[in-house]
Design an enzyme around this catalytic site. Structure first.
Site, PDB file in Angstrom:
ATOM      1  CG  HIS A  35      -1.882   1.177   1.899  1.00 59.80           C
ATOM      2  ND1 HIS A  35      -3.410   1.119   0.638  1.00 59.80           N
ATOM      3  CD2 HIS A  35      -2.162   2.513   2.131  1.00 59.80           C
ATOM      4  CE1 HIS A  35      -3.983   2.201   0.348  1.00 59.80           C
ATOM      5  NE2 HIS A  35      -2.980   3.055   1.801  1.00 59.80           N
ATOM      6  CG  ASP A  37      -0.829   5.506   2.344  1.00 56.42           C
ATOM      7  OD1 ASP A  37      -0.308   5.154   3.212  1.00 56.42           O
ATOM      8  OD2 ASP A  37      -2.163   5.247   2.281  1.00 56.42           O
ATOM      9  CG  MET A  39      -0.545  11.758   1.352  1.00 59.80           C
ATOM     10  SD  MET A  39       0.090  11.574   3.411  1.00 59.80           S
ATOM     11  CE  MET A  39      -1.033   9.749   3.445  1.00 59.80           C
ATOM     12  CG  HIS A  68      -5.078   5.609  -0.348  1.00 61.36           C
ATOM     13  ND1 HIS A  68      -4.747   5.621   1.137  1.00 61.36           N
ATOM     14  CD2 HIS A  68      -5.928   6.461  -1.010  1.00 61.36           C
ATOM     15  CE1 HIS A  68      -5.781   6.792   1.411  1.00 61.36           C
ATOM     16  NE2 HIS A  68      -6.390   7.022   0.150  1.00 61.36           N
ATOM     17  CG  MET A  70      -4.654  10.164   0.366  1.00 63.23           C
ATOM     18  SD  MET A  70      -4.178   9.356   2.371  1.00 63.23           S
ATOM     19  CE  MET A  70      -2.743   8.673   1.580  1.00 63.23           C
ATOM     20  CG  MET A 139      -9.539   6.678   3.976  1.00 64.90           C
ATOM     21  SD  MET A 139      -8.364   7.576   3.851  1.00 64.90           S
ATOM     22  CE  MET A 139      -7.492   6.621   5.022  1.00 64.90           C
ATOM     23  CG  ASP A 177      -5.684   3.366   4.615  1.00 63.68           C
ATOM     24  OD1 ASP A 177      -5.316   3.638   3.541  1.00 63.68           O
ATOM     25  OD2 ASP A 177      -5.201   3.001   5.441  1.00 63.68           O
TER      26      ASP A 177
HETATM   27  C1  DX5 Z   1      -3.251   7.520   5.907  1.00 61.87           C
HETATM   28  C2  DX5 Z   1      -2.780   6.556   4.857  1.00 61.87           C
HETATM   29  C3  DX5 Z   1      -3.123   5.143   5.704  1.00 61.87           C
HETATM   30  C4  DX5 Z   1      -2.185   4.840   6.884  1.00 61.87           C
HETATM   31  C5  DX5 Z   1      -2.283   3.627   7.564  1.00 61.87           C
HETATM   32  O1  DX5 Z   1      -3.539   8.704   5.067  1.00 61.87           O
HETATM   33  O2  DX5 Z   1      -4.099   6.762   3.773  1.00 61.87           O
HETATM   34  O3  DX5 Z   1      -2.666   4.228   4.983  1.00 61.87           O
HETATM   35  O4  DX5 Z   1      -0.576   4.803   6.135  1.00 61.87           O
HETATM   36  O5  DX5 Z   1      -1.015   3.651   8.511  1.00 61.87           O
HETATM   37  P1  DX5 Z   1      -1.962   3.486  10.375  1.00 61.87           P
HETATM   38  O6  DX5 Z   1      -2.020   1.472   9.829  1.00 61.87           O
HETATM   39  O7  DX5 Z   1      -0.921   3.391  11.244  1.00 61.87           O
HETATM   40  O8  DX5 Z   1      -2.710   3.901  10.421  1.00 61.87           O
HETATM   41 ZN    ZN Z   2      -3.875   4.792   2.047  1.00 63.28          ZN
END
Ligand code: DX5
Ligand code: ZN
Length: 220
Positions: A35, A37, A39, A68, A70, A139, A177
């Protein structure tokens, strides 16, 4: 076909000074997906990695890159992430002015399509698109950071989405998530998730024993 859930460790909680070896370790530890992330400091108040990093990670593993996004506006970057090696591209409906068009852009790159709902985002935002996508990412924390507390109120939404998918006989994965740990992982599965994302639990519990932590999440 195993009805065990798939585990998608989030590299947001990995050591960013050695992301390559972290991804290789996750594969060795039995991760189903990776996964990633992304951002942009605009859609969420944090900034992480872009397509270049994914391009460099791609040759290190055959594991599915569960990306993912964001970021907003999201359309401008879909091609870049697809070319970099994303396998699943998940976006937030609030990051586009035309959800169908964004779905089309991802499909044009022959990638799987995910749509993600923030904790307060309603199912109505996406229910008309469920037949066009491969995955719903629910989420269970506000997007932007790892290590936050799981928000159990999203379990109701998860059950409702599961019901809609079942009633329409659709093949759509449900991924939860945020804040997943050894205590709440079974609730997430019972609510209908068949993919669990975890960052801090996998990287921090049991002195960072990735294999053990992935197995506990998968089996509990
Ligand atoms: C948050 C991310 C998640 C996060 C999950 O914005 O989308 O994927 O990294 O990390 P944990 O499991 O530590 O909440
Ligand atoms: Zn994520």
């Amino acid at each position: 076909m195993s009805n065990l859930v798939k585990i998608s460790p989030s590299i947001l909680s990995a050591d960013f000074s050695k992301l390559g070896s972290e991804v290789i370790s996750l594969e060795k530890a039995g991760a189903d997906y990776i996964h990633i992330d992304v951002m942009d400091g605009h859609f969420v108040p944090n900034l992480t990695i872009g397509p270049e990093v994914i391009k460099n990670l791609r040759p290190l593993t055959k594991k599915i890159f569960d990306v993912h996004l964001m970021i907003s506006p999201v359309n401008n970057f879909i091609k870049d992430f697809a070319k970099a090696g994303a396998d699943i591209i998940t976006f937030h409906p609030e990051a586009t002015d035309n959800i169908s068009n964004t779905i089309k852009l991802i499909k044009k790159e022959n990638k799987k399509v995910g749509i993600s709902l923030k904790p307060k985002s309603k199912i109505d935002l996406i229910k008309d698109y469920l037949s066009e996508i491969d995955l719903v990412l629910i989420m269970s924390v506000e997007p932007g950071f790892g290590g936050q507390k799981f928000m159990p109120e999203v379990l109701e939404k998860t059950k409702s989405i599961k019901e809609i998918i079942k009633s329409k006989n659709l093949k759509v994965d449900i991924e939860i998530d945020g804040g997943i740990n050894f205590e709440n992982c079974s609730m997430a599965k019972k609510a209908g998730a068949n993919i669990l994302v975890s960052g801090s639990t996998i990287f921090k519990e049991n002195k960072g024993n990735l294999k053990k932590n992935i197995e506990i999440l998968r089996k509990n």
